[in-house]
Design a protein around this motif. Structure first.
Motif, PDB file in Angstrom:
ATOM      1  N   LEU A   1      -9.970  -8.557  56.212  1.00 14.95           N
ATOM      2  CA  LEU A   1      -9.426  -7.824  55.075  1.00 14.95           C
ATOM      3  C   LEU A   1      -8.414  -6.770  55.522  1.00 14.95           C
ATOM      4  CD1 LEU A   1      -9.808  -7.729  51.956  1.00 14.95           C
ATOM      5  CD2 LEU A   1     -11.254  -5.722  52.335  1.00 14.95           C
ATOM      6  N   GLU A   2      -7.189  -6.895  54.981  1.00 16.23           N
ATOM      7  CA  GLU A   2      -6.104  -5.975  55.310  1.00 16.23           C
ATOM      8  C   GLU A   2      -5.781  -5.012  54.174  1.00 16.23           C
ATOM      9  OE1 GLU A   2      -2.842  -8.484  56.312  1.00 16.23           O
ATOM     10  OE2 GLU A   2      -3.810  -9.309  58.110  1.00 16.23           O
ATOM     11  N   ARG A   3      -5.956  -5.464  52.930  1.00 14.10           N
ATOM     12  CA  ARG A   3      -5.603  -4.652  51.765  1.00 14.10           C
ATOM     13  C   ARG A   3      -6.755  -4.647  50.770  1.00 14.10           C
ATOM     14  NH1 ARG A   3      -0.413  -3.208  51.176  1.00 14.10           N
ATOM     15  NH2 ARG A   3      -0.733  -2.908  48.921  1.00 14.10           N
ATOM     16  N   LEU A   4      -7.189  -3.445  50.397  1.00 10.17           N
ATOM     17  CA  LEU A   4      -8.236  -3.273  49.399  1.00 10.17           C
ATOM     18  C   LEU A   4      -7.773  -2.242  48.380  1.00 10.17           C
ATOM     19  CD1 LEU A   4     -11.113  -3.655  48.298  1.00 10.17           C
ATOM     20  CD2 LEU A   4     -11.863  -1.858  49.885  1.00 10.17           C
ATOM     21  N   GLU A   5      -7.803  -2.635  47.113  1.00  9.89           N
ATOM     22  CA  GLU A   5      -7.384  -1.727  46.040  1.00  9.89           C
ATOM     23  C   GLU A   5      -8.412  -1.750  44.931  1.00  9.89           C
ATOM     24  OE1 GLU A   5      -3.703  -1.379  42.890  1.00  9.89           O
ATOM     25  OE2 GLU A   5      -3.237  -1.817  44.993  1.00  9.89           O
ATOM     26  N   MET A   6      -8.843  -0.559  44.536  1.00  7.69           N
ATOM     27  CA  MET A   6      -9.836  -0.423  43.477  1.00  7.69           C
ATOM     28  C   MET A   6      -9.363   0.587  42.449  1.00  7.69           C
ATOM     29  SD  MET A   6     -13.426  -0.236  45.569  1.00  7.69           S
ATOM     30  CE  MET A   6     -14.291  -1.744  46.035  1.00  7.69           C
ATOM     31  N   TRP A   7      -9.276   0.156  41.185  1.00  3.77           N
ATOM     32  CA  TRP A   7      -9.056   1.075  40.081  1.00  3.77           C
ATOM     33  C   TRP A   7     -10.443   1.472  39.580  1.00  3.77           C
ATOM     34  CZ3 TRP A   7      -4.739  -1.331  36.497  1.00  3.77           C
ATOM     35  CH2 TRP A   7      -3.612  -1.620  37.262  1.00  3.77           C
ATOM     36  N   LEU A   8     -10.881   2.672  39.892  1.00  5.64           N
ATOM     37  CA  LEU A   8     -12.262   3.069  39.667  1.00  5.64           C
ATOM     38  C   LEU A   8     -12.548   3.434  38.211  1.00  5.64           C
ATOM     39  CD1 LEU A   8     -12.544   5.096  42.947  1.00  5.64           C
ATOM     40  CD2 LEU A   8     -13.699   2.944  42.465  1.00  5.64           C
ATOM     41  N   GLY A   9     -11.564   3.961  37.510  1.00  4.82           N
ATOM     42  CA  GLY A   9     -11.702   4.177  36.087  1.00  4.82           C
ATOM     43  C   GLY A   9     -12.602   5.344  35.718  1.00  4.82           C
ATOM     44  N   VAL A  10     -13.151   5.265  34.504  1.00  5.62           N
ATOM     45  CA  VAL A  10     -13.912   6.380  33.931  1.00  5.62           C
ATOM     46  C   VAL A  10     -15.299   5.910  33.513  1.00  5.62           C
ATOM     47  CG1 VAL A  10     -11.785   7.469  33.127  1.00  5.62           C
ATOM     48  CG2 VAL A  10     -13.049   5.980  31.578  1.00  5.62           C
ATOM     49  N   GLU A  11     -16.221   6.858  33.453  1.00  3.45           N
ATOM     50  CA  GLU A  11     -17.611   6.516  33.149  1.00  3.45           C
ATOM     51  C   GLU A  11     -17.751   5.928  31.749  1.00  3.45           C
ATOM     52  OE1 GLU A  11     -22.062   8.490  33.617  1.00  3.45           O
ATOM     53  OE2 GLU A  11     -20.269   9.748  33.810  1.00  3.45           O
ATOM     54  N   GLU A  12     -16.940   6.393  30.804  1.00  4.50           N
ATOM     55  CA  GLU A  12     -17.029   5.903  29.426  1.00  4.50           C
ATOM     56  C   GLU A  12     -16.861   4.388  29.348  1.00  4.50           C
ATOM     57  OE1 GLU A  12     -14.888   6.583  25.054  1.00  4.50           O
ATOM     58  OE2 GLU A  12     -14.233   7.744  26.808  1.00  4.50           O
ATOM     59  N   TYR A  13     -16.094   3.822  30.287  1.00 14.98           N
ATOM     60  CA  TYR A  13     -15.858   2.378  30.293  1.00 14.98           C
ATOM     61  C   TYR A  13     -16.499   1.693  31.495  1.00 14.98           C
ATOM     62  CZ  TYR A  13     -12.729   3.292  26.432  1.00 14.98           C
ATOM     63  OH  TYR A  13     -12.233   3.674  25.207  1.00 14.98           O
ATOM     64  N   GLY A  14     -17.597   2.268  31.980  1.00 17.37           N
ATOM     65  CA  GLY A  14     -18.388   1.622  33.015  1.00 17.37           C
ATOM     66  C   GLY A  14     -18.070   2.038  34.431  1.00 17.37           C
ATOM     67  N   GLY A  15     -17.142   2.982  34.610  1.00 12.42           N
ATOM     68  CA  GLY A  15     -16.765   3.411  35.955  1.00 12.42           C
ATOM     69  C   GLY A  15     -17.708   4.489  36.468  1.00 12.42           C
ATOM     70  N   ASP A  16     -18.897   4.093  36.886  1.00 10.79           N
ATOM     71  CA  ASP A  16     -19.913   5.057  37.296  1.00 10.79           C
ATOM     72  C   ASP A  16     -20.025   5.214  38.809  1.00 10.79           C
ATOM     73  OD1 ASP A  16     -21.014   2.598  37.864  1.00 10.79           O
ATOM     74  OD2 ASP A  16     -22.846   2.885  36.694  1.00 10.79           O
ATOM     75  N   ALA A  17     -19.031   4.753  39.552  1.00 11.07           N
ATOM     76  CA  ALA A  17     -19.073   4.880  41.006  1.00 11.07           C
ATOM     77  C   ALA A  17     -18.965   6.346  41.423  1.00 11.07           C
ATOM     78  CB  ALA A  17     -17.941   4.078  41.642  1.00 11.07           C
ATOM     79  N   THR A  18     -19.718   6.707  42.447  1.00  9.77           N
ATOM     80  CA  THR A  18     -19.688   8.057  43.000  1.00  9.77           C
ATOM     81  C   THR A  18     -19.073   8.012  44.397  1.00  9.77           C
ATOM     82  OG1 THR A  18     -21.852   7.843  44.051  1.00  9.77           O
ATOM     83  CG2 THR A  18     -21.810   8.570  41.741  1.00  9.77           C
ATOM     84  N   VAL A  19     -18.810   9.184  44.939  1.00  6.05           N
ATOM     85  CA  VAL A  19     -18.311   9.259  46.311  1.00  6.05           C
ATOM     86  C   VAL A  19     -19.311   8.629  47.276  1.00  6.05           C
ATOM     87  CG1 VAL A  19     -17.758  10.840  48.198  1.00  6.05           C
ATOM     88  CG2 VAL A  19     -16.781  11.215  45.920  1.00  6.05           C
ATOM     89  N   ALA A  20     -20.596   8.798  47.007  1.00  8.24           N
ATOM     90  CA  ALA A  20     -21.611   8.194  47.873  1.00  8.24           C
ATOM     91  C   ALA A  20     -21.492   6.675  47.889  1.00  8.24           C
ATOM     92  CB  ALA A  20     -23.003   8.610  47.407  1.00  8.24           C
ATOM     93  N   ASP A  21     -21.118   6.089  46.757  1.00  4.09           N
ATOM     94  CA  ASP A  21     -20.953   4.635  46.698  1.00  4.09           C
ATOM     95  C   ASP A  21     -19.815   4.150  47.593  1.00  4.09           C
ATOM     96  OD1 ASP A  21     -23.009   4.276  44.820  1.00  4.09           O
ATOM     97  OD2 ASP A  21     -21.649   4.690  43.147  1.00  4.09           O
ATOM     98  N   LEU A  22     -18.879   5.035  47.913  1.00  2.62           N
ATOM     99  CA  LEU A  22     -17.734   4.678  48.750  1.00  2.62           C
ATOM    100  C   LEU A  22     -18.038   4.767  50.242  1.00  2.62           C
ATOM    101  CD1 LEU A  22     -14.988   6.656  46.779  1.00  2.62           C
ATOM    102  CD2 LEU A  22     -15.229   4.171  46.853  1.00  2.62           C
ATOM    103  N   GLY A  23     -19.247   5.176  50.582  1.00  2.00           N
ATOM    104  CA  GLY A  23     -19.567   5.415  51.995  1.00  2.00           C
ATOM    105  C   GLY A  23     -19.298   4.237  52.896  1.00  2.00           C
ATOM    106  N   GLY A  24     -19.674   3.035  52.469  1.00  2.00           N
ATOM    107  CA  GLY A  24     -19.460   1.851  53.294  1.00  2.00           C
ATOM    108  C   GLY A  24     -18.003   1.560  53.539  1.00  2.00           C
ATOM    109  N   LEU A  25     -17.155   1.863  52.558  1.00  2.00           N
ATOM    110  CA  LEU A  25     -15.715   1.644  52.710  1.00  2.00           C
ATOM    111  C   LEU A  25     -15.092   2.698  53.623  1.00  2.00           C
ATOM    112  CD1 LEU A  25     -14.784   0.963  48.976  1.00  2.00           C
ATOM    113  CD2 LEU A  25     -15.275  -0.723  50.746  1.00  2.00           C
ATOM    114  N   LEU A  26     -15.467   3.941  53.400  1.00  2.00           N
ATOM    115  CA  LEU A  26     -14.827   5.032  54.124  1.00  2.00           C
ATOM    116  C   LEU A  26     -15.211   5.069  55.596  1.00  2.00           C
ATOM    117  CD1 LEU A  26     -15.055   7.863  51.441  1.00  2.00           C
ATOM    118  CD2 LEU A  26     -13.134   6.336  51.952  1.00  2.00           C
ATOM    119  N   ALA A  27     -16.371   4.502  55.932  1.00  2.00           N
ATOM    120  CA  ALA A  27     -16.772   4.456  57.339  1.00  2.00           C
ATOM    121  C   ALA A  27     -15.854   3.554  58.146  1.00  2.00           C
ATOM    122  CB  ALA A  27     -18.213   3.977  57.448  1.00  2.00           C
ATOM    123  N   GLY A  28     -15.389   2.479  57.520  1.00  2.00           N
ATOM    124  CA  GLY A  28     -14.388   1.628  58.153  1.00  2.00           C
ATOM    125  C   GLY A  28     -14.900   0.602  59.133  1.00  2.00           C
ATOM    126  N   SER A  29     -16.130   0.702  59.569  1.00  2.00           N
ATOM    127  CA  SER A  29     -16.599  -0.161  60.653  1.00  2.00           C
ATOM    128  C   SER A  29     -16.700  -1.630  60.251  1.00  2.00           C
ATOM    129  CB  SER A  29     -17.970   0.333  61.149  1.00  2.00           C
ATOM    130  OG  SER A  29     -18.902   0.382  60.085  1.00  2.00           O
TER     131      SER A  29
END
Length: 323
Positions: free
Chosen positions: A179-207
């Motif tokens: 994987l070279e390119r990853l793009e996520m439109w996270l959106g808003v909670e009102e429309y189901g965008g309930d992701a938190t910073v903690a949910d991004l942990g696996g992505l941000l670690a990079g390993s």
């Protein structure tokens, strides 16, 4: 492209609409275009379902040479989810051995708002097509992406007004070594965008993503929190481009970026559609542009002032894409 409009190309190939029954249009060579297959239930056409149209596509085109597919509208917005297109696609996998790119949900606002598009578990296409290089999804309602391993996927894109946290976690727990390119439109909670910073942990670690070079964490109402997490995230060191655009980014988020790890190795930093002050924009330019970083600060975000009779009120700010 910020707002949901029909694709003009996919995987470097121009989009071509597979015609309705009886059309006299000459078809291109199978490998020369990205074939868009859609079925509008209100068009009054001879074919009564997406399944009928897709079967005619399989019977008409030499699908062994098809490299890219785009699935547009497949039925009534609330009547059927994306399993309507995924199931026949997976069933036809042996006839689509050359498939490299797929986009599910190429539906623009006049057909259905982005939050009305009902998705499903999209990972069966990754299991069915081990040679897939690019996968794009529009719409977050009912979307599922359990952790998966895929050896060759290079681009993964989610366009939503609300991306579920379970999807973010599923991607972060996946094994996608190419994987070279990853793009996520996270959106808003009102429309189901309930992701938190903690949910991004696996992505941000990079390993898990050694080949990742572009990361877009965009269109979020918690954009400042995301910027603060990105400022210290290990994955940033391996990137050549980063996007935190389209969301509620304010001076607080930009301050976190400036105080964090160096970003001068980036070729580009996309912060367009923002709520930054002119003074902060100037600080960002002075910090990054001398090192050759292409900085996009274009377009101010949409906001409204809500005042009561006493002149008191609050400011409402909106992500670029929501409903």
């Amino acid at each position: 492209m910020d707002y949901a409009a029909h694709l003009t190309e996919l995987h470097g190939l121009p989009a071509f609409d597979f015609p309705a029954p009886g059309a006299k249009e000459q078809l291109p060579e199978p490998e020369a275009v990205a074939w868009r297959i859609s079925h509008d239930p209100y068009a009054g056409e001879e074919e009564k379902s997406f399944a009928e149209r897709f079967q005619r596509f399989l019977d008409t085109v030499d699908t062994s040479r098809v490299r890219a597919l785009i699935f547009g509208i497949w039925g009534e917005s609330y009547g059927c989810d994306s399993s309507t297109v995924i199931e026949p696609l997976v069933a036809a996998k042996d006839r689509l051995a050359a498939l490299e790119a797929l986009f599910i949900g190429d539906i623009e606002a006049e057909e259905a708002e982005i939050s009305w598009i009902e998705q499903s578990d999209v990972t069966p296409v990754l299991h069915a097509f081990p040679g897939l290089r690019e996968l794009g999804i529009r719409g977050g309602t009912k979307l599922a992406f359990p952790a998966v391993r895929h050896e060759h996927l290079r681009t993964l894109r989610f366009e939503t007004g609300g991306l579920p946290g379970r999807v973010v976690r599923g991607v972060g727990e996946s094994e996608l070594p190419a994987l070279e390119r990853l793009e996520m439109w996270l959106g808003v909670e009102e429309y189901g965008g309930d992701a938190t910073v903690a949910d991004l942990g696996g992505l941000l670690a990079g390993s898990r993503f050694p080949a990742l070079r572009h990361l877009g964490l965009q269109n979020s109402e918690i954009q400042d929190e995301i910027a603060a997490a990105v400022a210290t995230a290990p994955v940033v060191a391996q990137l050549t481009s980063l996007s935190l655009a389209m969301g509620l980014l304010t001076d607080a988020g930009a301050e976190a970026l400036l105080a964090g790890q160096p970003l001068t190795h980036l070729a580009s930093l996309d912060l367009h559609y923002n709520f930054l002050s002119e003074a902060m924009e100037q600080r960002l330019r002075e910090a990054l542009e001398p090192s050759g970083v292409e900085l996009d600060l274009s377009e101010k975000g949409e906001e409204e002032e809500d005042e009561d009779e006493d002149g008191d009120g609050e400011t409402w700010r909106y992500t670029a894409v929501a409903e």
